[in-house]
Design an enzyme around this catalytic site. Structure first.
Site, PDB file in Angstrom:
ATOM      1  N   SER A 125       0.768  -1.361   0.024  1.00 44.91           N
ATOM      2  CA  SER A 125      -0.004  -0.050   0.026  1.00 44.91           C
ATOM      3  C   SER A 125       0.885   1.185   0.062  1.00 44.91           C
ATOM      4  O   SER A 125       1.707   1.421  -0.751  1.00 44.91           O
ATOM      5  CB  SER A 125      -0.972  -0.212   1.242  1.00 44.91           C
ATOM      6  N   LYS A 154     -22.031  17.981   6.606  1.00 44.80           N
ATOM      7  CA  LYS A 154     -21.001  18.061   7.528  1.00 44.80           C
ATOM      8  C   LYS A 154     -20.970  16.771   8.476  1.00 44.80           C
ATOM      9  O   LYS A 154     -19.941  16.651   9.147  1.00 44.80           O
ATOM     10  CB  LYS A 154     -21.220  19.328   8.420  1.00 44.80           C
TER      11      LYS A 154
END
Length: 286
Positions: free
Chosen positions: A102, A154
Protein backbone atom coordinates in the site's frame (compact mmCIF):
# COMPACT_ATOMS: atom_id res chain seq x y z
CA UNK A 1 35.30 18.52 -3.24
CA UNK A 2 36.21 15.22 -1.59
CA UNK A 3 36.13 13.45 -4.93
CA UNK A 4 38.39 16.11 -6.50
CA UNK A 5 40.85 15.86 -3.61
CA UNK A 6 40.84 12.07 -3.94
CA UNK A 7 41.67 12.25 -7.64
CA UNK A 8 44.63 14.55 -6.89
CA UNK A 9 46.15 12.00 -4.51
CA UNK A 10 48.74 9.50 -5.78
CA UNK A 11 46.99 6.31 -6.92
CA UNK A 12 48.69 4.27 -4.20
CA UNK A 13 47.17 6.54 -1.52
CA UNK A 14 43.63 6.34 -2.78
CA UNK A 15 41.03 4.12 -1.18
CA UNK A 16 38.76 2.12 -3.46
CA UNK A 17 36.11 1.90 -0.75
CA UNK A 18 32.74 3.51 -1.46
CA UNK A 19 30.49 4.52 1.42
CA UNK A 20 26.75 4.39 0.69
CA UNK A 21 24.33 6.25 3.00
CA UNK A 22 21.40 4.18 4.24
CA UNK A 23 18.07 5.41 5.59
CA UNK A 24 15.37 3.30 7.20
CA UNK A 25 11.77 4.25 6.41
CA UNK A 26 9.97 1.94 8.80
CA UNK A 27 6.52 2.05 10.41
CA UNK A 28 2.98 3.02 9.64
CA UNK A 29 2.47 6.20 7.63
CA UNK A 30 0.48 8.97 9.28
CA UNK A 31 0.55 12.76 9.24
CA UNK A 32 0.80 13.54 12.95
CA UNK A 33 3.01 10.66 14.01
CA UNK A 34 2.32 7.97 16.59
CA UNK A 35 2.25 8.85 20.27
CA UNK A 36 3.66 5.58 21.57
CA UNK A 37 5.62 4.45 18.53
CA UNK A 38 7.49 6.36 15.84
CA UNK A 39 5.68 6.54 12.52
CA UNK A 40 6.41 7.76 9.02
CA UNK A 41 5.54 11.17 7.60
CA UNK A 42 7.36 13.73 5.51
CA UNK A 43 8.01 15.75 8.67
CA UNK A 44 9.63 12.81 10.46
CA UNK A 45 11.71 11.60 7.51
CA UNK A 46 12.66 14.74 5.56
CA UNK A 47 15.77 15.44 7.64
CA UNK A 48 17.12 11.92 7.14
CA UNK A 49 16.38 12.01 3.42
CA UNK A 50 18.09 15.40 2.97
CA UNK A 51 21.13 14.24 4.94
CA UNK A 52 21.47 11.04 2.93
CA UNK A 53 21.37 12.86 -0.41
CA UNK A 54 23.92 15.41 0.82
CA UNK A 55 26.38 12.55 1.41
CA UNK A 56 29.32 12.25 -0.99
CA UNK A 57 28.25 8.99 -2.61
CA UNK A 58 27.00 7.80 -6.00
CA UNK A 59 23.80 6.35 -4.57
CA UNK A 60 21.41 6.23 -1.62
CA UNK A 61 20.09 2.97 -0.19
CA UNK A 62 16.65 2.97 1.45
CA UNK A 63 15.18 0.23 3.61
CA UNK A 64 11.36 0.21 3.52
CA UNK A 65 9.26 -1.71 6.03
CA UNK A 66 5.71 -0.37 6.13
CA UNK A 67 2.16 -1.71 5.77
CA UNK A 68 0.97 1.68 4.52
CA UNK A 69 -1.21 4.41 5.94
CA UNK A 70 -1.73 7.95 4.69
CA UNK A 71 -1.60 8.14 0.87
CA UNK A 72 -0.74 11.83 1.05
CA UNK A 73 2.29 11.35 3.31
CA UNK A 74 3.36 8.34 1.22
CA UNK A 75 3.38 10.41 -1.94
CA UNK A 76 5.11 13.37 -0.27
CA UNK A 77 7.94 11.10 0.91
CA UNK A 78 8.16 9.51 -2.54
CA UNK A 79 8.32 12.92 -4.22
CA UNK A 80 11.00 14.28 -1.86
CA UNK A 81 13.20 11.28 -2.65
CA UNK A 82 12.71 11.61 -6.41
CA UNK A 83 13.27 15.38 -6.36
CA UNK A 84 16.56 15.00 -4.50
CA UNK A 85 17.65 12.09 -6.68
CA UNK A 86 17.24 14.29 -9.75
CA UNK A 87 18.81 17.34 -8.09
CA UNK A 88 21.86 15.46 -6.76
CA UNK A 89 22.12 13.04 -9.69
CA UNK A 90 22.15 9.98 -7.45
CA UNK A 91 20.79 6.51 -7.99
CA UNK A 92 18.25 5.22 -5.47
CA UNK A 93 18.12 1.60 -4.34
CA UNK A 94 15.10 0.52 -2.29
CA UNK A 95 15.22 -2.69 -0.25
CA UNK A 96 11.99 -4.09 1.15
CA UNK A 97 11.97 -5.90 4.47
CA UNK A 98 8.91 -7.61 6.02
CA UNK A 99 6.40 -5.57 4.06
CA UNK A 100 6.29 -2.75 1.52
CA UNK A 101 2.59 -2.66 0.79
CA UNK A 102 0.00 0.00 0.00
CA UNK A 103 1.62 3.31 1.04
CA UNK A 104 4.82 1.40 1.80
CA UNK A 105 4.97 0.24 -1.80
CA UNK A 106 4.18 3.77 -2.99
CA UNK A 107 7.34 4.93 -1.18
CA UNK A 108 9.29 2.01 -2.65
CA UNK A 109 8.42 3.30 -6.13
CA UNK A 110 10.95 6.09 -5.51
CA UNK A 111 13.70 3.55 -6.10
CA UNK A 112 15.46 3.31 -9.46
CA UNK A 113 15.69 -0.32 -8.45
CA UNK A 114 13.51 -2.18 -5.94
CA UNK A 115 15.12 -5.23 -4.35
CA UNK A 116 12.96 -7.48 -2.20
CA UNK A 117 13.56 -10.36 0.13
CA UNK A 118 11.90 -13.47 -1.38
CA UNK A 119 9.50 -13.54 1.60
CA UNK A 120 8.76 -9.80 1.70
CA UNK A 121 5.14 -8.76 1.18
CA UNK A 122 4.73 -6.26 -1.68
CA UNK A 123 1.86 -4.70 -3.60
CA UNK A 124 -1.59 -4.00 -2.13
CA UNK A 125 -2.14 -1.31 -4.76
CA UNK A 126 -5.50 -0.10 -3.54
CA UNK A 127 -7.23 2.22 -1.08
CA UNK A 128 -9.06 1.27 2.11
CA UNK A 129 -11.06 3.20 4.69
CA UNK A 130 -12.07 1.53 7.94
CA UNK A 131 -14.10 2.67 10.92
CA UNK A 132 -16.64 1.47 13.48
CA UNK A 133 -20.34 2.21 13.75
CA UNK A 134 -22.26 2.58 17.03
CA UNK A 135 -25.78 3.62 15.96
CA UNK A 136 -27.53 1.80 18.85
CA UNK A 137 -24.92 2.30 21.58
CA UNK A 138 -26.10 5.68 22.82
CA UNK A 139 -29.70 4.49 23.18
CA UNK A 140 -28.60 1.56 25.32
CA UNK A 141 -26.68 3.75 27.76
CA UNK A 142 -29.31 6.49 27.83
CA UNK A 143 -27.34 9.21 26.06
CA UNK A 144 -28.82 11.59 23.53
CA UNK A 145 -26.45 12.72 20.77
CA UNK A 146 -26.98 16.26 19.50
CA UNK A 147 -25.36 17.31 16.24
CA UNK A 148 -25.99 20.71 14.65
CA UNK A 149 -24.42 21.59 11.32
CA UNK A 150 -24.29 24.44 8.84
CA UNK A 151 -24.13 22.46 5.62
CA UNK A 152 -26.15 19.31 5.13
CA UNK A 153 -23.09 17.10 4.54
CA UNK A 154 -21.02 18.13 7.56
CA UNK A 155 -22.02 15.01 9.52
CA UNK A 156 -21.34 12.52 6.76
CA UNK A 157 -20.48 9.01 8.04
CA UNK A 158 -21.16 9.91 11.67
CA UNK A 159 -20.33 6.65 13.53
CA UNK A 160 -23.30 7.12 15.87
CA UNK A 161 -25.82 7.26 13.03
CA UNK A 162 -26.88 4.58 10.51
CA UNK A 163 -24.92 4.66 7.25
CA UNK A 164 -26.55 6.33 4.28
CA UNK A 165 -26.15 4.90 0.79
CA UNK A 166 -25.28 8.30 -0.69
CA UNK A 167 -22.53 8.81 1.90
CA UNK A 168 -20.98 5.44 1.06
CA UNK A 169 -21.07 6.25 -2.66
CA UNK A 170 -19.37 9.59 -2.01
CA UNK A 171 -16.61 7.87 -0.03
CA UNK A 172 -16.11 5.27 -2.76
CA UNK A 173 -15.79 8.01 -5.37
CA UNK A 174 -13.01 9.61 -3.33
CA UNK A 175 -11.28 6.27 -2.93
CA UNK A 176 -11.39 5.67 -6.69
CA UNK A 177 -9.66 8.99 -7.34
CA UNK A 178 -6.89 8.20 -4.87
CA UNK A 179 -6.60 4.71 -6.34
CA UNK A 180 -6.18 6.12 -9.86
CA UNK A 181 -3.35 8.36 -8.63
CA UNK A 182 -1.63 5.31 -7.12
CA UNK A 183 -2.07 3.27 -10.31
CA UNK A 184 -0.65 6.11 -12.41
CA UNK A 185 2.44 6.26 -10.17
CA UNK A 186 3.02 2.50 -10.49
CA UNK A 187 2.69 2.62 -14.28
CA UNK A 188 4.97 5.65 -14.54
CA UNK A 189 7.72 4.14 -12.40
CA UNK A 190 7.50 0.47 -13.40
CA UNK A 191 6.51 0.95 -17.05
CA UNK A 192 7.15 -2.03 -19.31
CA UNK A 193 8.38 -4.11 -16.38
CA UNK A 194 4.80 -4.72 -15.24
CA UNK A 195 3.13 -7.94 -16.33
CA UNK A 196 -0.40 -7.84 -17.71
CA UNK A 197 -2.14 -9.40 -14.71
CA UNK A 198 -5.83 -8.65 -13.97
CA UNK A 199 -5.21 -8.70 -10.22
CA UNK A 200 -2.31 -6.23 -10.25
CA UNK A 201 -4.32 -3.17 -9.17
CA UNK A 202 -7.04 -4.89 -7.14
CA UNK A 203 -5.37 -4.44 -3.74
CA UNK A 204 -3.95 -7.97 -3.61
CA UNK A 205 -0.44 -8.44 -2.24
CA UNK A 206 2.29 -10.98 -2.97
CA UNK A 207 5.65 -12.28 -1.79
CA UNK A 208 8.78 -10.67 -3.13
CA UNK A 209 9.35 -13.71 -5.34
CA UNK A 210 5.93 -13.35 -6.98
CA UNK A 211 6.39 -9.58 -7.07
CA UNK A 212 9.48 -10.15 -9.21
CA UNK A 213 7.43 -12.20 -11.67
CA UNK A 214 4.78 -9.46 -11.82
CA UNK A 215 7.34 -6.69 -12.34
CA UNK A 216 6.66 -4.98 -9.01
CA UNK A 217 10.32 -5.41 -7.97
CA UNK A 218 13.55 -5.69 -9.94
CA UNK A 219 15.46 -8.36 -8.06
CA UNK A 220 15.63 -10.50 -4.95
CA UNK A 221 18.41 -9.97 -2.42
CA UNK A 222 19.67 -8.04 0.58
CA UNK A 223 21.25 -4.62 0.88
CA UNK A 224 24.81 -5.60 1.82
CA UNK A 225 25.19 -8.21 -0.92
CA UNK A 226 23.62 -6.07 -3.64
CA UNK A 227 25.56 -2.91 -2.85
CA UNK A 228 28.89 -4.77 -2.69
CA UNK A 229 28.14 -6.43 -6.01
CA UNK A 230 27.32 -3.05 -7.53
CA UNK A 231 30.10 -0.87 -6.06
CA UNK A 232 32.80 -3.34 -5.03
CA UNK A 233 33.69 -5.59 -2.12
CA UNK A 234 35.09 -2.69 -0.10
CA UNK A 235 31.77 -0.87 -0.16
CA UNK A 236 30.62 0.30 3.29
CA UNK A 237 27.08 1.11 4.38
CA UNK A 238 26.54 4.08 6.67
CA UNK A 239 23.22 4.33 8.49
CA UNK A 240 21.81 7.86 8.65
CA UNK A 241 19.80 8.00 11.88
CA UNK A 242 17.93 10.69 13.75
CA UNK A 243 19.27 11.62 17.15
CA UNK A 244 16.42 11.58 19.64
CA UNK A 245 16.11 10.83 23.32
CA UNK A 246 13.90 8.04 24.62
CA UNK A 247 11.07 10.27 25.84
CA UNK A 248 11.27 12.63 22.89
CA UNK A 249 10.88 9.72 20.52
CA UNK A 250 7.58 8.68 22.00
CA UNK A 251 6.32 12.21 22.40
CA UNK A 252 4.66 11.58 25.78
CA UNK A 253 6.79 13.53 28.21
CA UNK A 254 8.75 15.82 25.90
CA UNK A 255 7.15 18.96 27.29
CA UNK A 256 8.34 19.95 30.76
CA UNK A 257 5.06 21.70 31.49
CA UNK A 258 2.86 18.78 30.52
CA UNK A 259 -0.12 18.45 32.85
CA UNK A 260 -1.27 15.05 34.17
CA UNK A 261 -4.45 15.23 32.11
CA UNK A 262 -2.42 16.04 28.98
CA UNK A 263 -0.17 13.07 29.66
CA UNK A 264 -3.21 10.84 30.19
CA UNK A 265 -4.76 12.07 26.94
CA UNK A 266 -1.52 11.40 25.10
CA UNK A 267 -1.36 7.89 26.55
CA UNK A 268 -4.98 7.19 25.57
CA UNK A 269 -4.37 8.54 22.08
CA UNK A 270 -1.27 6.38 21.88
CA UNK A 271 -3.30 3.27 22.61
CA UNK A 272 -5.64 4.14 19.74
CA UNK A 273 -2.66 4.69 17.45
CA UNK A 274 -1.21 1.35 18.51
CA UNK A 275 -4.50 -0.42 17.78
CA UNK A 276 -4.70 1.16 14.32
CA UNK A 277 -1.08 0.28 13.63
CA UNK A 278 -1.63 -3.30 14.78
CA UNK A 279 -4.59 -3.60 12.41
CA UNK A 280 -2.49 -2.42 9.46
CA UNK A 281 0.31 -4.91 10.12
CA UNK A 282 -2.18 -7.72 10.79
CA UNK A 283 -3.59 -7.41 7.27
CA UNK A 284 -0.33 -8.97 6.06
CA UNK A 285 -0.09 -11.66 8.72
CA UNK A 286 2.53 -9.78 10.74
Amino acid sequence: MKRLFRRLLPKSWRSDAVTIPVIRLHGTIMADGGRLRPSLSLASSAGLIEKAFAFDAPAVAISVNSPGGSPVQSRLIYKRIRDLAAEKNKRVFVFTEDVAASGGYMIALAGDEIIADPSSIVGSIGVVSASFGFPELLKKVGIERRVHTAGRNKAVLDPFRPEKEEDIERLKALQLEVHETFIDMVKERRGQKLKDDPDLFTGLFWTGRKGLELGLVDALGDMRTVMKARYGEKTRLKLIAAQKGLFGRFGLFGSRGALPEEMAAAAAGGLIDAAEERALWSRFGL
